[in-house]
Design an enzyme around this catalytic site. Structure first.
Site, PDB file in Angstrom:
ATOM      1  N   THR A   1       0.894  -0.985  -0.090  1.00 50.82           N
ATOM      2  CA  THR A   1       0.546  -0.098   0.113  1.00 50.82           C
ATOM      3  C   THR A   1       0.713   0.974  -0.258  1.00 50.82           C
ATOM      4  OG1 THR A   1      -1.654  -1.063   1.069  1.00 50.82           O
ATOM      5  CG2 THR A   1      -1.978   1.123   1.464  1.00 50.82           C
TER       6      THR A   1
ATOM      7  N   HIS B   1       3.871 -10.110   3.423  1.00 50.79           N
ATOM      8  CA  HIS B   1       2.878 -10.978   4.099  1.00 50.79           C
ATOM      9  C   HIS B   1       2.665 -11.572   3.110  1.00 50.79           C
ATOM     10  CE1 HIS B   1      -0.960  -8.619   3.787  1.00 50.79           C
ATOM     11  NE2 HIS B   1      -0.308  -7.705   3.631  1.00 50.79           N
TER      12      HIS B   1
ATOM     13  N   THR C   1      12.589   4.912  11.230  1.00 49.55           N
ATOM     14  CA  THR C   1      14.106   4.090  11.344  1.00 49.55           C
ATOM     15  C   THR C   1      13.816   2.351  11.263  1.00 49.55           C
ATOM     16  OG1 THR C   1      14.411   5.462  13.605  1.00 49.55           O
ATOM     17  CG2 THR C   1      14.949   3.023  13.348  1.00 49.55           C
TER      18      THR C   1
ATOM     19  N   CYS D   1      -8.998  -6.585   1.812  1.00 50.47           N
ATOM     20  CA  CYS D   1      -8.919  -5.107   0.996  1.00 50.47           C
ATOM     21  C   CYS D   1      -9.819  -3.675   1.600  1.00 50.47           C
ATOM     22  CB  CYS D   1      -7.074  -4.727   1.063  1.00 50.47           C
ATOM     23  SG  CYS D   1      -6.146  -5.873   0.910  1.00 50.47           S
TER      24      CYS D   1
HETATM   25  C1  LIG Z   1      -2.456  -7.197  -0.196  1.00 48.93           C
HETATM   26  C2  LIG Z   1      -1.911  -6.340  -1.311  1.00 48.93           C
HETATM   27  C3  LIG Z   1      -1.526  -5.228  -2.076  1.00 48.93           C
HETATM   28  C4  LIG Z   1      -1.036  -4.054  -0.430  1.00 48.93           C
HETATM   29  O1  LIG Z   1      -0.134  -4.698   0.520  1.00 48.93           O
HETATM   30  P1  LIG Z   1      -0.328  -4.543   1.768  1.00 48.93           P
HETATM   31  O2  LIG Z   1       1.881  -4.317   2.311  1.00 48.93           O
HETATM   32  O3  LIG Z   1      -1.258  -5.257   2.495  1.00 48.93           O
HETATM   33  O4  LIG Z   1      -0.271  -2.937   2.506  1.00 48.93           O
HETATM   34  C5  LIG Z   1      -1.476  -4.238  -2.599  1.00 48.93           C
HETATM   35  N1  LIG Z   1      -1.508  -4.423  -4.294  1.00 48.93           N
HETATM   36  C6  LIG Z   1      -2.312  -5.879  -4.141  1.00 48.93           C
HETATM   37  C7  LIG Z   1      -2.096  -7.050  -5.681  1.00 48.93           C
HETATM   38  C8  LIG Z   1      -2.396  -6.964  -2.803  1.00 48.93           C
HETATM   39  O5  LIG Z   1      -2.881  -7.911  -2.881  1.00 48.93           O
END
Ligand SMILES: *Cc1c(COP(=O)(O)O)cnc(C)c1O
Length: 405
Positions: free
Chosen positions: A82, A211, A250, A336
């Site tokens: 994100t 993740h 940091t 999300c």
């Molecule tokens: C999960 C995801 C995000 C967001 O990633 P985060 O590390 O959770 O902020 C953005 N783009 C796609 C395609 C995702 O699958």
């Protein structure tokens, strides 16, 4: 990969790997010392604690870069995809100001691309948001036709988080390079699942998330091309000048170490894992299709992530189906956008009606799933779909379930 197969099956069975993935135990092991004795600040230059932390961060940077075919100095650590998407889009728009402010993207992009773009539009940036074809892929001609003399950036994800569809980024990259347009790619779902080579694919900016590939949450990176041509980007987080000034704050050393370890594991195991997970997905799909009528796949079946299966069960509300399946951890779409509970914008961009989108379920298989789990899941889903259809007023005449065998 052995460990899945020796493990006793536990419920709920986790089939939501597009939302997040479990931390690989090897990644956890790599991280632990950095929560303990190696707690130093990577920016401390005057003692061993700092040097140790910095060394670990630079090692991880090389591990991440290697998985992309990038150089270590082109990796900027962030809090996730994100943030990386925000930095890429807002940072490029800010840096290019005056030289043109038109951006092209797809309607099936993640909210973390579409929302920053909306923010930029309020500041005068023009955006073209293309609908993909009904299989979820974009046509190169659609992109070509959307380009304007002042198009500054094209942002197209590598693989979609709902339907798993893989976009022709190589071709899009070549087109952008030819026209001197920046190409940003959100690869949060693709990293560790598909081969990526930012140079061959002509990618200038790429967003990554740890993740989604068995690393820790709250960790990611932005790949920023440094040469031929060097990408100009304005930082969106000012402070101590960390990460070459692109992202102050940091460094989260344990998470960075974990991200690096996750990338190294993926580099070594990606090919075998893709085959194994892909065949589990195919097994799930063929069981659902052979035992149920009125099932269809959303999105391309040719160009998709190995662990993805997004299916529509005619005359079944996916929300009711999930309620009937407490033993399965599944999702109806993007985790999300849970703040906006409407039907999936991705499925609607494919041309599905709101009702069709609401009958769709996303299966996301991953590293630790087993055949036993897939068979269990298939049996549960088949049973629940039949039961819901028996009781559903929607089902009459649309698609009659087969008699139970
Ligand atoms: C999960 C995801 C995000 C967001 O990633 P985060 O590390 O959770 O902020 C953005 N783009 C796609 C395609 C995702 O699958």
């Amino acid at each position: 990969m052995e460990f899945g197969s020796f493990r006793k099956m536990q419920t709920p069975v986790y089939l939501d790997h597009h939302a997040t993935t479990p931390l690989d135990p090897r990644v956890l092991e790599a991280m632990l010392p950095y929560f303990g004795p190696r707690f130093g600040n990577a920016a401390s230059r005057t003692h061993r604690f700092g040097w140790e932390a910095e060394k670990a961060v630079e090692h991880a940077r090389r591990q991440v870069a290697a998985l992309l075919g990038a150089e270590a100095r082109e990796i900027v650590f962030t809090s996730g995809a994100t943030e990386s998407n925000n930095l890429a889009l807002k940072g490029a728009a800010e840096a290019l100001q005056g030289r043109g402010a038109h951006i092209v993207t797809l309607a099936t992009e993640h909210r973390a691309v579409l929302d920053p773009l909306r923010h930029l539009e309020r500041q005068g940036v023009r955006a073209t948001v293309l609908p993909p074809r009904s299989d979820g892929r974009v046509d190169l001609d659609q992109i070509r036709d959307a380009l304007q003399p002042d198009t500054a950036l094209v942002s197209v994800m590598l693989a979609n988080n709902e339907i798993g569809v893989v976009q022709p980024v190589h071709e899009i990259g070549a087109l952008c390079r030819e026209r001197g347009i920046l190409f940003h790619c959100d690869a949060a779902q693709a990293l560790g699942r598909l081969p990526i080579h930012v140079r061959d694919q002509n990618i200038d900016l790429m967003s990554l998330s740890a993740h989604k590939m068995y690393g820790p949450k709250g960790m990611g990176a932005l790949y920023i091309r440094r040469q031929a041509p060097r990408v100009a980007l304005t930082a969106q987080m000012d402070g101590g000048g960390h990460e070459s000034g692109y992202r102050s704050g940091t460094l989260n050393v344990p998470a960075i170490v974990g991200f690096g370890a996750a990338c190294e594991i993926s580099a070594a195991e990606m090919q075998d894992e893709a085959e194994r997970v892909g065949s589990l997905r195919d097994r799930l799909q063929s069981r659902l299709f052979s035992e149920l009528d009125g099932v269809s796949v959303n999105g391309s079946q040719e160009y998709r992530l190995p662990g993805n299966l997004n299916v529509r069960f005619a005359s079944v509300e996916a929300a009711s189906l999930l309620l009937a399946l407490p033993d399965l951890a599944l999702s109806t779409g993007s985790a999300c956008s849970s703040a906006t509970a409407g039907p999936s914008h991705v499925l609607q961009a494919l041309g599905l009606t709101a009702a069709e989108a609401r009958s769709s379920v996303r299966f996301g298989l991953g590293r630790f799933n087993t055949e036993e789990e897939v068979d269990f899941a298939a049996a549960r889903v088949v049973q629940a779909v039949r039961q819901l259809r028996e009781h559903s007023p929607l089902a009459s005449g649309v698609s009659t379930p087969r008699p139970r065998r």
